[in-house]
Design a protein around this motif. Structure first.
Motif, PDB file in Angstrom:
ATOM      1  N   ARG A  51       0.780  -1.230   0.000  1.00 35.42           N
ATOM      2  CA  ARG A  51       0.000   0.000   0.000  1.00 35.42           C
ATOM      3  C   ARG A  51       0.816   1.286   0.000  1.00 35.42           C
ATOM      4  O   ARG A  51       0.298   2.343  -0.319  1.00 35.42           O
ATOM      5  N   CYS A  52       2.096   1.220   0.378  1.00 37.35           N
ATOM      6  CA  CYS A  52       2.879   2.450   0.577  1.00 37.35           C
ATOM      7  C   CYS A  52       4.140   2.525  -0.278  1.00 37.35           C
ATOM      8  O   CYS A  52       4.597   3.620  -0.624  1.00 37.35           O
ATOM      9  N   ALA A  53       4.734   1.376  -0.577  1.00 33.51           N
ATOM     10  CA  ALA A  53       6.041   1.354  -1.233  1.00 33.51           C
ATOM     11  C   ALA A  53       6.019   1.925  -2.650  1.00 33.51           C
ATOM     12  O   ALA A  53       7.057   2.369  -3.138  1.00 33.51           O
ATOM     13  N   GLN A  54       4.877   1.938  -3.288  1.00 36.62           N
ATOM     14  CA  GLN A  54       4.795   2.485  -4.645  1.00 36.62           C
ATOM     15  C   GLN A  54       5.336   3.920  -4.674  1.00 36.62           C
ATOM     16  O   GLN A  54       6.017   4.308  -5.616  1.00 36.62           O
ATOM     17  N   CYS A  55       5.075   4.682  -3.640  1.00 31.69           N
ATOM     18  CA  CYS A  55       5.581   6.059  -3.554  1.00 31.69           C
ATOM     19  C   CYS A  55       6.757   6.170  -2.582  1.00 31.69           C
ATOM     20  O   CYS A  55       7.771   6.779  -2.887  1.00 31.69           O
ATOM     21  N   HIS A  56       6.608   5.579  -1.385  1.00 34.24           N
ATOM     22  CA  HIS A  56       7.619   5.752  -0.341  1.00 34.24           C
ATOM     23  C   HIS A  56       8.822   4.833  -0.515  1.00 34.24           C
ATOM     24  O   HIS A  56       9.841   5.030   0.146  1.00 34.24           O
ATOM     25  N   TYR A  70       5.813  12.635  -8.156  1.00 33.92           N
ATOM     26  CA  TYR A  70       5.499  13.426  -6.969  1.00 33.92           C
ATOM     27  C   TYR A  70       6.779  13.877  -6.281  1.00 33.92           C
ATOM     28  O   TYR A  70       7.331  13.156  -5.454  1.00 33.92           O
ATOM     29  N   PRO A  71       7.263  15.056  -6.614  1.00 30.18           N
ATOM     30  CA  PRO A  71       8.479  15.523  -5.953  1.00 30.18           C
ATOM     31  C   PRO A  71       8.290  15.616  -4.443  1.00 30.18           C
ATOM     32  O   PRO A  71       7.196  15.889  -3.965  1.00 30.18           O
ATOM     33  N   ARG A  72       9.320  15.357  -3.728  1.00 36.31           N
ATOM     34  CA  ARG A  72       9.345  15.441  -2.265  1.00 36.31           C
ATOM     35  C   ARG A  72       8.399  14.457  -1.579  1.00 36.31           C
ATOM     36  O   ARG A  72       7.699  14.818  -0.649  1.00 36.31           O
ATOM     37  N   VAL A  73       8.402  13.221  -2.051  1.00 34.74           N
ATOM     38  CA  VAL A  73       7.655  12.182  -1.340  1.00 34.74           C
ATOM     39  C   VAL A  73       8.302  12.037   0.030  1.00 34.74           C
ATOM     40  O   VAL A  73       9.521  12.056   0.156  1.00 34.74           O
ATOM     41  N   GLY A  74       7.491  11.911   1.057  1.00 33.70           N
ATOM     42  CA  GLY A  74       8.010  11.848   2.418  1.00 33.70           C
ATOM     43  C   GLY A  74       9.004  10.725   2.648  1.00 33.70           C
ATOM     44  O   GLY A  74       8.760   9.584   2.254  1.00 33.70           O
ATOM     45  N   ASP A  75      10.124  11.066   3.262  1.00 38.29           N
ATOM     46  CA  ASP A  75      11.131  10.091   3.677  1.00 38.29           C
ATOM     47  C   ASP A  75      10.733   9.607   5.063  1.00 38.29           C
ATOM     48  O   ASP A  75      10.893  10.318   6.058  1.00 38.29           O
ATOM     49  N   LEU A  76      10.218   8.400   5.133  1.00 39.42           N
ATOM     50  CA  LEU A  76       9.715   7.864   6.391  1.00 39.42           C
ATOM     51  C   LEU A  76      10.822   7.378   7.315  1.00 39.42           C
ATOM     52  O   LEU A  76      10.542   6.916   8.419  1.00 39.42           O
ATOM     53  N   THR A  77      12.076   7.517   6.869  1.00 42.42           N
ATOM     54  CA  THR A  77      13.204   7.159   7.730  1.00 42.42           C
ATOM     55  C   THR A  77      13.804   8.394   8.405  1.00 42.42           C
ATOM     56  O   THR A  77      14.732   8.270   9.196  1.00 42.42           O
TER      57      THR A  77
END
Length: 124
Positions: A51-56, A70-77
């Motif tokens: 559900r999330c890895a496609q973008c993140h 999508y520029p600036r996709v959130g870096d969840l790390t």
């Protein structure tokens, strides 16, 4: 003595339940409490990949295949992101979307909670 029709006795509780269900499913309301066992039963890393890895991205750094659009996709790390956002902020982002991120449709409150807990493990 006046008798209340049976349909009238049933209709009010059904209308109230419909309102609660509509509000809960609309994405606007806060999540309902979920059971610890139900959250732990979800394979959150697999759910994240679906559900999330496609973008993140697979590791959550914002480098998924769709991140190009999508520029600036959130870096969840990013530890700063974790310090800035509460768990409810993360749940709300999944329910309602934020910025260019669309809502993550059809996730249950339990799945959202499992994803929040998983995302919290991605920061160093």
């Amino acid at each position: 003595m006046t008798r209340t029709p049976l349909l009238s006795l049933i209709a009010r509780p059904i209308a109230a339940l419909t309102l609660v269900a509509t509000t809960a499913c609309s994405g606007g309301a806060a999540d309902v409490p979920v059971s610890e066992e139900a959250v732990e039963a979800i394979d959150a890393p697999v759910l994240f990949q679906r559900r999330c890895a496609q973008c993140h991205g697979a590791r959550g750094v914002g480098d998924g295949p769709s991140a190009v659009a999508y520029p600036r996709v959130g870096d969840l790390t990013d530890p700063a992101m974790h310090a800035r956002l509460s768990d409810e902020d993360l749940r709300r982002a999944m329910r309602q979307g934020v910025g260019r991120m669309p809502p993550v449709g059809s996730l249950s409150a339990t799945e959202r909670e499992a994803l929040v807990r998983y995302v919290r493990t991605l920061a160093p």
